[in-house]
Design a protein around this motif. Structure first.
Motif, PDB file in Angstrom:
ATOM      1  N   LEU A  30       0.806  -1.224   0.000  1.00  0.00           N
ATOM      2  CA  LEU A  30       0.000   0.000   0.000  1.00  0.00           C
ATOM      3  C   LEU A  30       0.838   1.273   0.000  1.00  0.00           C
ATOM      4  CD1 LEU A  30      -2.826  -1.128   2.433  1.00  0.00           C
ATOM      5  CD2 LEU A  30      -2.822  -1.186  -0.068  1.00  0.00           C
ATOM      6  N   GLY A  31       2.022   1.185  -0.589  1.00  0.00           N
ATOM      7  CA  GLY A  31       2.881   2.359  -0.709  1.00  0.00           C
ATOM      8  C   GLY A  31       3.556   2.786   0.579  1.00  0.00           C
ATOM      9  N   GLY A  32       3.529   1.930   1.584  1.00  0.00           N
ATOM     10  CA  GLY A  32       4.166   2.256   2.864  1.00  0.00           C
ATOM     11  C   GLY A  32       3.438   3.372   3.586  1.00  0.00           C
ATOM     12  N   THR A  33       4.109   3.977   4.542  1.00  0.00           N
ATOM     13  CA  THR A  33       3.488   5.045   5.338  1.00  0.00           C
ATOM     14  C   THR A  33       3.205   6.292   4.522  1.00  0.00           C
ATOM     15  OG1 THR A  33       5.671   5.792   6.059  1.00  0.00           O
ATOM     16  CG2 THR A  33       4.519   4.255   7.509  1.00  0.00           C
ATOM     17  N   SER A  34       3.965   6.502   3.452  1.00  0.00           N
ATOM     18  CA  SER A  34       3.757   7.684   2.604  1.00  0.00           C
ATOM     19  C   SER A  34       2.682   7.465   1.540  1.00  0.00           C
ATOM     20  CB  SER A  34       5.065   8.090   1.936  1.00  0.00           C
ATOM     21  OG  SER A  34       5.502   7.063   1.064  1.00  0.00           O
ATOM     22  N   LEU A  39       4.521   0.947  -7.200  1.00  0.00           N
ATOM     23  CA  LEU A  39       4.431  -0.206  -8.094  1.00  0.00           C
ATOM     24  C   LEU A  39       4.482   0.269  -9.543  1.00  0.00           C
ATOM     25  CD1 LEU A  39       3.865  -3.320  -8.316  1.00  0.00           C
ATOM     26  CD2 LEU A  39       1.495  -2.675  -8.686  1.00  0.00           C
ATOM     27  N   SER A  40       5.477  -0.186 -10.279  1.00  0.00           N
ATOM     28  CA  SER A  40       5.596   0.134 -11.696  1.00  0.00           C
ATOM     29  C   SER A  40       5.075  -1.056 -12.494  1.00  0.00           C
ATOM     30  CB  SER A  40       7.066   0.389 -12.057  1.00  0.00           C
ATOM     31  OG  SER A  40       7.206   0.551 -13.445  1.00  0.00           O
ATOM     32  N   ILE A  41       4.199  -0.765 -13.447  1.00  0.00           N
ATOM     33  CA  ILE A  41       3.680  -1.808 -14.340  1.00  0.00           C
ATOM     34  C   ILE A  41       4.026  -1.406 -15.763  1.00  0.00           C
ATOM     35  CG2 ILE A  41       1.622  -2.953 -15.237  1.00  0.00           C
ATOM     36  CD1 ILE A  41       0.349  -2.637 -12.505  1.00  0.00           C
ATOM     37  N   VAL A  48       3.161  -8.687 -18.996  1.00  0.00           N
ATOM     38  CA  VAL A  48       3.163  -7.539 -18.097  1.00  0.00           C
ATOM     39  C   VAL A  48       4.285  -7.732 -17.090  1.00  0.00           C
ATOM     40  CG1 VAL A  48       1.865  -6.365 -16.268  1.00  0.00           C
ATOM     41  CG2 VAL A  48       0.681  -7.152 -18.321  1.00  0.00           C
ATOM     42  N   LYS A  49       5.135  -6.726 -16.948  1.00  0.00           N
ATOM     43  CA  LYS A  49       6.216  -6.756 -15.965  1.00  0.00           C
ATOM     44  C   LYS A  49       5.831  -5.787 -14.852  1.00  0.00           C
ATOM     45  CE  LYS A  49      11.143  -5.794 -15.525  1.00  0.00           C
ATOM     46  NZ  LYS A  49      12.330  -5.300 -16.234  1.00  0.00           N
ATOM     47  N   PHE A  50       5.975  -6.221 -13.596  1.00  0.00           N
ATOM     48  CA  PHE A  50       5.612  -5.359 -12.481  1.00  0.00           C
ATOM     49  C   PHE A  50       6.661  -5.456 -11.380  1.00  0.00           C
ATOM     50  CE2 PHE A  50       3.745  -9.480 -11.810  1.00  0.00           C
ATOM     51  CZ  PHE A  50       3.861  -9.732 -10.442  1.00  0.00           C
ATOM     52  N   ASN A  51       6.861  -4.325 -10.679  1.00  0.00           N
ATOM     53  CA  ASN A  51       7.851  -4.282  -9.621  1.00  0.00           C
ATOM     54  C   ASN A  51       7.525  -3.163  -8.647  1.00  0.00           C
ATOM     55  OD1 ASN A  51      10.471  -5.067  -8.461  1.00  0.00           O
ATOM     56  ND2 ASN A  51      11.040  -2.993  -8.999  1.00  0.00           N
ATOM     57  N   CYS A  52       7.520  -3.494  -7.351  1.00  0.00           N
ATOM     58  CA  CYS A  52       7.373  -2.477  -6.314  1.00  0.00           C
ATOM     59  C   CYS A  52       8.774  -2.034  -5.917  1.00  0.00           C
ATOM     60  CB  CYS A  52       6.632  -3.017  -5.097  1.00  0.00           C
ATOM     61  SG  CYS A  52       6.439  -1.762  -3.803  1.00  0.00           S
ATOM     62  N   PHE A  53       8.985  -0.726  -5.875  1.00  0.00           N
ATOM     63  CA  PHE A  53      10.306  -0.183  -5.592  1.00  0.00           C
ATOM     64  C   PHE A  53      10.567   0.088  -4.113  1.00  0.00           C
ATOM     65  CE2 PHE A  53       9.735   0.617 -10.088  1.00  0.00           C
ATOM     66  CZ  PHE A  53      10.950   0.162 -10.573  1.00  0.00           C
ATOM     67  N   ARG A  54       9.647  -0.279  -3.242  1.00  0.00           N
ATOM     68  CA  ARG A  54       9.899  -0.122  -1.806  1.00  0.00           C
ATOM     69  C   ARG A  54      10.815  -1.259  -1.356  1.00  0.00           C
ATOM     70  NH1 ARG A  54       7.611   3.589   0.896  1.00  0.00           N
ATOM     71  NH2 ARG A  54       7.770   2.433   2.842  1.00  0.00           N
ATOM     72  N   ASN A  56      11.237  -2.913   1.378  1.00  0.00           N
ATOM     73  CA  ASN A  56      10.718  -4.024   2.174  1.00  0.00           C
ATOM     74  C   ASN A  56       9.530  -4.750   1.530  1.00  0.00           C
ATOM     75  OD1 ASN A  56       8.986  -1.912   2.471  1.00  0.00           O
ATOM     76  ND2 ASN A  56       8.790  -2.061   4.686  1.00  0.00           N
ATOM     77  N   CYS A  57       9.271  -4.478   0.256  1.00  0.00           N
ATOM     78  CA  CYS A  57       8.158  -5.141  -0.436  1.00  0.00           C
ATOM     79  C   CYS A  57       8.705  -6.107  -1.493  1.00  0.00           C
ATOM     80  CB  CYS A  57       7.243  -4.110  -1.087  1.00  0.00           C
ATOM     81  SG  CYS A  57       5.775  -4.854  -1.841  1.00  0.00           S
TER      82      CYS A  57
END
Length: 72
Positions: A30-34, A39-41, A48-54, A56-57
């Motif tokens: 959920l995008g962390g506290t901020s 998430l880039s799709i 489809v390529k997807f990756n969360c840049f946080r 700890n995710c």
């Protein structure tokens, strides 16, 4: 990764034109506290390529690539 998460990412990917990328709020962290759009799709004609840049995710991967598809 659970099937509900993959289904949600597939639904998000419908908003992304083929050959482009778009950022979304990650349904896993959920995008962390901020609450950032971490998430880039990226949508290709066959996948489809997807990756969360946080940091700890762990959300990331590829949906829809055939096992016998050639790599370039």
């Amino acid at each position: 990764m659970n099937s509900g998460l993959l289904t949600e990412i597939e639904m998000m990917a419908l908003e992304v034109p083929v050959g482009t990328s778009k950022r979304f709020m990650c349904p896993s962290c959920l995008g962390g506290t901020s609450r950032e759009r971490s998430l880039s799709i990226t949508r290709f004609w066959d996948s489809v390529k997807f990756n969360c840049f946080r940091d700890n995710c762990p959300t990331g991967g590829i949906i829809g690539v055939r096992a016998d598809a050639p790599t370039f």
